[in-house]
Motif scaffolding. Structure first.
Motif, PDB file in Angstrom:
ATOM      1  N   TYR A 231      -1.357  -5.071  -4.068  1.00  0.00           N
ATOM      2  CA  TYR A 231      -1.920  -4.048  -3.198  1.00  0.00           C
ATOM      3  C   TYR A 231      -1.799  -4.491  -1.749  1.00  0.00           C
ATOM      4  O   TYR A 231      -2.271  -5.570  -1.372  1.00  0.00           O
ATOM      5  CB  TYR A 231      -3.390  -3.797  -3.550  1.00  0.00           C
ATOM      6  N   ASP A 232      -1.160  -3.658  -0.930  1.00  0.00           N
ATOM      7  CA  ASP A 232      -0.965  -3.926   0.488  1.00  0.00           C
ATOM      8  C   ASP A 232      -2.217  -3.494   1.245  1.00  0.00           C
ATOM      9  O   ASP A 232      -2.456  -2.300   1.459  1.00  0.00           O
ATOM     10  CB  ASP A 232       0.262  -3.156   0.982  1.00  0.00           C
ATOM     11  N   ASN A 233      -3.023  -4.466   1.647  1.00  0.00           N
ATOM     12  CA  ASN A 233      -4.281  -4.164   2.325  1.00  0.00           C
ATOM     13  C   ASN A 233      -4.085  -3.610   3.727  1.00  0.00           C
ATOM     14  O   ASN A 233      -4.959  -2.919   4.253  1.00  0.00           O
ATOM     15  CB  ASN A 233      -5.159  -5.420   2.386  1.00  0.00           C
ATOM     16  N   VAL A 234      -2.939  -3.903   4.352  1.00  0.00           N
ATOM     17  CA  VAL A 234      -2.670  -3.407   5.693  1.00  0.00           C
ATOM     18  C   VAL A 234      -2.349  -1.915   5.663  1.00  0.00           C
ATOM     19  O   VAL A 234      -2.910  -1.112   6.409  1.00  0.00           O
ATOM     20  CB  VAL A 234      -1.523  -4.194   6.355  1.00  0.00           C
ATOM     21  N   ASN A 235      -1.420  -1.538   4.771  1.00  0.00           N
ATOM     22  CA  ASN A 235      -1.003  -0.144   4.662  1.00  0.00           C
ATOM     23  C   ASN A 235      -1.780   0.639   3.611  1.00  0.00           C
ATOM     24  O   ASN A 235      -1.517   1.828   3.404  1.00  0.00           O
ATOM     25  CB  ASN A 235       0.489  -0.076   4.349  1.00  0.00           C
ATOM     26  N   LYS A 236      -2.719  -0.044   2.962  1.00  0.00           N
ATOM     27  CA  LYS A 236      -3.607   0.589   1.989  1.00  0.00           C
ATOM     28  C   LYS A 236      -2.836   1.317   0.880  1.00  0.00           C
ATOM     29  O   LYS A 236      -3.040   2.498   0.601  1.00  0.00           O
ATOM     30  CB  LYS A 236      -4.558   1.574   2.684  1.00  0.00           C
ATOM     31  N   LYS A 237      -1.927   0.589   0.214  1.00  0.00           N
ATOM     32  CA  LYS A 237      -1.186   1.197  -0.879  1.00  0.00           C
ATOM     33  C   LYS A 237      -0.700   0.125  -1.846  1.00  0.00           C
ATOM     34  O   LYS A 237      -0.529  -1.045  -1.484  1.00  0.00           O
ATOM     35  CB  LYS A 237       0.002   1.993  -0.359  1.00  0.00           C
TER      36      LYS A 237
ATOM     37  N   GLU B 193       3.267 -10.319  -1.512  1.00  0.00           N
ATOM     38  CA  GLU B 193       4.195  -9.195  -1.620  1.00  0.00           C
ATOM     39  C   GLU B 193       5.586  -9.567  -2.106  1.00  0.00           C
ATOM     40  O   GLU B 193       6.424  -8.684  -2.305  1.00  0.00           O
ATOM     41  CB  GLU B 193       4.316  -8.506  -0.261  1.00  0.00           C
TER      42      GLU B 193
END
Length: 220
Positions: free
Chosen positions: A108-114, A63
């Motif tokens: 792509y932020d896999n935790v916040n799905k965005k 990130e």
């Protein structure tokens, strides 16, 4: 910090631990030697002092942008940077980019799905100045997020004298060059899109037969 260091990486690979920057410079740092910095999440170099880079490779995932300047001065020559989130992030000081390759694919932020928005060069803050004299700047990913090429925000200035600039993603097509409270002033370079909105007075962007736009001074 408060020291001078000339580091010849000598084709070595320098790996980060994923929780810290590989280099943090508060002094006078010179990095050469065609080495490679590899790291996840935290980026590669964070500069607060005086930094000179000549012939270096950076491969960063996660990130964080591939390269951060928080203050001071940085000169980048023949830097080959590949990152996910974005290329060069300047929040303070002055940066001169003379050559190299600056590519990012999007994160792509896999935790916040965005998807997280990114830029090839992002400059933010009063008295921040970036001068681009050359280099290749590209987004290499797909449709997710708003992925741009040059962004000047909150008083920052980006001056483009030369270089090659590809497109961002289609979702952000209107803002691939985004003056968000800052200034982007273009005197030269080749663009995969029409940069006319940011071309300096007395200069023009002309579309070639290959579909690319070239900026140059108006004759006469």
């Amino acid at each position: 910090e408060d020291k001078s260091l000339a580091l010849n990486t000598n084709n070595s690979t320098i790996s980060g631990n994923g929780t810290d920057y590989v280099f943090v410079n508060y002094g006078d740092l010179e990095v050469t030697g065609d080495g490679t910095i590899v790291n996840n999440m935290k980026g590669s170099i964070e500069n607060w002092g005086k930094l000179y880079v000549n012939n270096l490779n950076i491969d960063v995932k996660g990130e964080k942008y591939g390269f951060h300047v928080k203050a001071g001065e940085a000169e980048l020559n023949d830097l080959v940077l590949n990152a996910e989130r974005g290329g060069v992030n300047i929040q303070g000081g002055k940066v001169t980019i003379n050559s190299g390759s600056y590519k990012f694919s999007g994160y792509y932020d896999n935790v916040n799905k965005k998807w997280i928005n990114g830029q090839s060069v992002y400059a933010v803050g009063e008295d921040v100045e970036v001068v681009i004299n050359g280099g290749d700047f590209r987004f290499t990913g797909g449709i997710g997020g708003n992925q741009r090429i040059l962004v000047a925000q909150n008083g920052a200035k980006i001056i483009v004298n030369d270089g090659t600039f590809g497109k961002g993603n289609n979702k952000a097509a209107a803002t691939w060059l985004w003056e968000y409270g800052g200034d982007i002033i273009i005197y030269g370079g080749s663009f995969e899109f029409d940069p006319s909105a940011c071309v300096a007075e007395g200069y023009q962007a002309v579309k070639g037969s290959d579909g690319w736009w070239t900026v140059s001074k108006i004759a006469g």
